[in-house]
Design a protein around this motif. Sequence first.
Motif, PDB file in Angstrom:
ATOM      1  N   LEU A 105      -4.446  -2.507  -1.492  1.00 50.79           N
ATOM      2  CA  LEU A 105      -5.026  -3.170  -2.665  1.00 50.79           C
ATOM      3  C   LEU A 105      -4.458  -2.600  -3.956  1.00 50.79           C
ATOM      4  N   MET A 106      -4.315  -1.257  -4.014  1.00 54.31           N
ATOM      5  CA  MET A 106      -3.760  -0.632  -5.206  1.00 54.31           C
ATOM      6  C   MET A 106      -2.298  -1.032  -5.385  1.00 54.31           C
ATOM      7  N   ALA A 107      -1.540  -1.062  -4.263  1.00 52.95           N
ATOM      8  CA  ALA A 107      -0.125  -1.451  -4.334  1.00 52.95           C
ATOM      9  C   ALA A 107       0.003  -2.895  -4.815  1.00 52.95           C
ATOM     10  N   PHE A 148       1.261  -7.039  -8.752  1.00 52.32           N
ATOM     11  CA  PHE A 148       0.790  -8.197  -9.509  1.00 52.32           C
ATOM     12  C   PHE A 148       0.897  -7.950 -11.013  1.00 52.32           C
ATOM     13  N   GLN A 149       0.559  -6.717 -11.410  1.00 51.49           N
ATOM     14  CA  GLN A 149       0.682  -6.363 -12.825  1.00 51.49           C
ATOM     15  C   GLN A 149       2.118  -6.534 -13.305  1.00 51.49           C
ATOM     16  N   ILE A 176      -9.441   7.920   2.901  1.00 52.82           N
ATOM     17  CA  ILE A 176      -8.389   7.022   2.419  1.00 52.82           C
ATOM     18  C   ILE A 176      -8.181   5.919   3.452  1.00 52.82           C
ATOM     19  N   HIS A 177      -8.529   4.709   3.094  1.00 53.21           N
ATOM     20  CA  HIS A 177      -8.371   3.560   3.984  1.00 53.21           C
ATOM     21  C   HIS A 177      -7.096   2.797   3.624  1.00 53.21           C
ATOM     22  N   PRO A 178      -6.392   2.322   4.638  1.00 52.86           N
ATOM     23  CA  PRO A 178      -5.167   1.547   4.360  1.00 52.86           C
ATOM     24  C   PRO A 178      -5.419   0.371   3.421  1.00 52.86           C
ATOM     25  N   SER A 179      -6.605  -0.227   3.523  1.00 54.68           N
ATOM     26  CA  SER A 179      -6.908  -1.382   2.667  1.00 54.68           C
ATOM     27  C   SER A 179      -6.916  -0.992   1.189  1.00 54.68           C
TER      28      SER A 179
END
Length: 588
Positions: A67-69, A74-75, A60-63
Amino acid sequence: MNKTKETGNWRSFYRLIRDTKPSKLLLSIAIGLSVITSIGGLIIPLFTKNLVDGFSLDNIHPSQVILMALTFVFQAVASGASIYLLTKIGQKVVATLRDQLWKKLLILPVPFYDKNRTGETISRVTNDTGVVKNLITEHLTSLFTGLISIVGSIVLLLYMDWRMTLVMLTVVPFSLLILIPMGRQMHKVSRGLQDETARFTGILNQVLSEIRLVKSSNAEANEYKSGKSGITNLFQFGLKEGKIQAIIAPLMSLIIMALLVVIIGYGGMRVSSGALTAGELVAFILYLVQIIMPMGQLTSFFTQLQKSIGATERIISTLAAEEEDHTAGRELINASQPIKVEHLTFAYENGENILNDINFTMEAGKVTAIVGPSGGGKTTIFSMLERFYKAQSGVIKLGSDPIEEFSLQSWRSKIGYVSQESPLVAGTISDNIKYGLEREVSETELRKAAEMAYADQFIDEFADGYNTEVGERGIKLSGGQRQRIGIARALLRNPQILMLDEATSSLDSKSEVFVQKALKNLMKGRTTLVIAHRLSTVVEADQILFIEKGRITGSGRHDQLLTTHTMYREFAEQQLQIKELVSVMEVS
């Protein structure tokens, strides 16, 4: 044949919305944001797949988390902006529709209102347009996002595992077998619901506008029954709508649950055999959810669309109705010419003749009076002169020109009309005297008209004077006061043609004296046509026409008709007896 009609309805509905000219730019932006939102939603299951298949804290990378957050945020923002823009477009469409309807209703001819109840027409402007607004503001966004989500999910699912996808797609024919017939039923129910809503609105409008008549006639119980019937009918339509929803929702839920069970069971077997990873199965289920949820939204959209099509059928028919053209024809400059009625025959739609071969001439600046039994056609002659209706045959001429050659606006601007009830609009006395005039009216003109109408006597007694509110339909004023305001209105218009319809018939003797004086001021130098039951108001007329059963059976001056027309003489003797009786009662 039904298919053709249904297609026509769809096309008519589309044209109706298109003619409101919604902003293509805003619509494109709203749809674009919806597309982006849907595409963002399609990416999330892929993140989940990779997360499940390679799950460990080290992977699990912070990026990825950021990105998911960001994708979720944005959605949310894009979805909110899309909803606001579609709401703005929907409100603009409805405002334009209502503007078109309001403009149309004002230029529709009188026969339209003879055939359509006012309350029902009001319902078209308010309730039916509201249904269209709900479609655009609440359901249109689900159409685009739903289609993109469904198509995108199916494409990705076919790529991931085409066998499971084909199993899933077997439910589509079953869904269509339910939705198509239910949609047709919903259209029928919606149309009936809108018609019944319009009828109920008509009852409310009629009863509440005449509440004094209802109460004075002890008609509350009867009117309650009438309203209760409308409420019951609306309830029944609501139940029918509920039954359709009750069939659609559980069946769709049943199909969806069965599909989930099949997919999870079959997918578990595929995972066990190694043909599918656990992450892919989770992604598959997530994509399945992204198909199922939009399916429900699309069902709601098409249900609302059927309602909107049903609601707009009446709007479309109203907008398509034949209207008056106020500008066609030439400008009328001088109306001080003889008015000739030649062989005029008229009947209301699907009715017997009201006027039969009527012939007479109104000399310029002279007074012509019409008397005779009720129902003889006196008021209809006024309506023909106002050009509210078109004659079956015959012609009305001003001088040597048919009045249809003049524009409606210029013709009616030359006519002053004082009716039996002198209708007033809610507003001030000043508003009512100036009603219908586009030019600026000075205080001096206003007061002079009121003075000549003998209206200044009671206006000055009010604390607010000319700014006194008259109430709905002038209810705060007496009959005589309303009549004098109506005369002041006619005086301010300075018409060349004057029409007086039973102008003193409902007044007491004191009010009649003032109104008679005001009418004499009004009639000076004008071509005047008078309807009267009281012969005392027309004995000095230059010409009296006796009309019965749509025919003129006598014409001449008062003294001539007394000797030549039996029924006129009977009318005169009856009037004389009534007058003597009133005098005796006043003395006693």
